[in-house]
Design an enzyme around this catalytic site. Sequence first.
Site, PDB file in Angstrom:
ATOM      1  N   ARG A  31      -9.226 -49.261 -14.313  1.00  0.00           N
ATOM      2  CA  ARG A  31     -10.003 -48.714 -15.504  1.00  0.00           C
ATOM      3  C   ARG A  31     -11.251 -49.491 -15.701  1.00  0.00           C
ATOM      4  O   ARG A  31     -11.960 -49.699 -16.620  1.00  0.00           O
ATOM      5  CB  ARG A  31      -9.337 -48.504 -16.663  1.00  0.00           C
ATOM      6  CG  ARG A  31      -8.071 -47.677 -16.899  1.00  0.00           C
ATOM      7  CD  ARG A  31      -8.379 -46.221 -16.477  1.00  0.00           C
ATOM      8  NE  ARG A  31      -7.094 -45.621 -16.404  1.00  0.00           N
ATOM      9  CZ  ARG A  31      -6.190 -45.065 -15.196  1.00  0.00           C
ATOM     10  NH1 ARG A  31      -6.870 -45.582 -14.170  1.00  0.00           N
ATOM     11  NH2 ARG A  31      -5.393 -44.254 -15.107  1.00  0.00           N
ATOM     12  N   SER A  86      -4.770 -40.540 -22.319  1.00  0.00           N
ATOM     13  CA  SER A  86      -4.074 -41.896 -22.723  1.00  0.00           C
ATOM     14  C   SER A  86      -4.797 -42.592 -23.828  1.00  0.00           C
ATOM     15  O   SER A  86      -6.115 -42.962 -23.231  1.00  0.00           O
ATOM     16  CB  SER A  86      -3.731 -42.697 -21.510  1.00  0.00           C
ATOM     17  OG  SER A  86      -2.901 -41.823 -20.535  1.00  0.00           O
ATOM     18  N   GLU A 102      -8.076 -47.063 -24.434  1.00  0.00           N
ATOM     19  CA  GLU A 102      -8.723 -46.629 -23.255  1.00  0.00           C
ATOM     20  C   GLU A 102      -9.901 -45.633 -23.493  1.00  0.00           C
ATOM     21  O   GLU A 102     -10.944 -46.012 -22.840  1.00  0.00           O
ATOM     22  CB  GLU A 102      -7.731 -45.773 -22.415  1.00  0.00           C
ATOM     23  CG  GLU A 102      -8.371 -45.352 -20.960  1.00  0.00           C
ATOM     24  CD  GLU A 102      -7.065 -44.987 -20.221  1.00  0.00           C
ATOM     25  OE1 GLU A 102      -7.383 -43.909 -19.454  1.00  0.00           O
ATOM     26  OE2 GLU A 102      -6.233 -45.776 -19.777  1.00  0.00           O
TER      27      GLU A 102
END
Length: 308
Positions: A178, A228, A298
């Site tokens: 990420r 998520s 996230e």
Amino acid sequence: MTTEQINKIKELAITYGFDCSENVPLSRYTTFGIGGCCPLMIEAGSEQGTAELVRKMTSQKLPFYIIGKGSNLLVEDGEIPMIFLHMGHGMSDISEEKGVITCQAGAALSAVSAFARDRGLTGLEFAYGIPGNIGGAVFMNAGAYGGEMKDVIESVTACDMQGFIREFSAEELDFGYRHSVFSGGGYVILSARLKLALGDKEAISERMAELTRMRKEKQPLEYRSAGSTFKRPQGAFAAQLIEECGLKGYSCGDAMVSEKHSGFVINKGNASFEDVMNVIRCVKETVYLKKGISLECEPEIIRRNTNL
């Protein structure tokens, strides 16, 4: 940021043929369906024009934010005092030459994946159900089911805050979990080149269908969310930790830890920004207290007093 400054940026955007809207509810631009209003939304329509707008806003010290599909974004309620530059239909061109797909930042991942499938190119099947666009996917090195953007990116074109356009090779992109070289800010992604391999069109279609079934079975796609909610902690899985702490189904207002997949905080209908943040805070505090692990969000969080 004054009305006069906003109007000047709007006038400049219009000279490039970009559509502009004022007092836009950001809830329309996020998959969470949450967010206050921004004074100006500009629809990007060309790479050079986008770079010039970025240069102008930077030189005038105007706060602005690049938004795509808003699938990894949580925006505070109320007035958000920033100009938003939307990477959407006007920046969604897709083309292919000798197995290399060139796509602008506003192209949807699903559209690029389908484009690859139709040309018998494999490697992007994992991205078919990710509800974002190319710009956002590159920015965060989006991934799923064993695939990541770093596996297919050949190069990325971006501009810096002074409007200079440059190309980044795959080696320069610093991809991680990420994360990319763009994560720290300082650049606006304009387009990307994806290097794919020849494959069997039927097999590609079957893999996409299989992943779609898996997503529907395991993820709460029937509710609005930002995917998520927590990054995967080292050596563990966020959803498992949350479930083991007895937080599946925990709610505040219309925000709830999904009973289908505890890694998702969902909007059951009319959740506010604070509803979601309260659920996130409870999850983080409880998991840390019971498991000794700090969970990291996230989605990117945009607040009214954010300085960008």
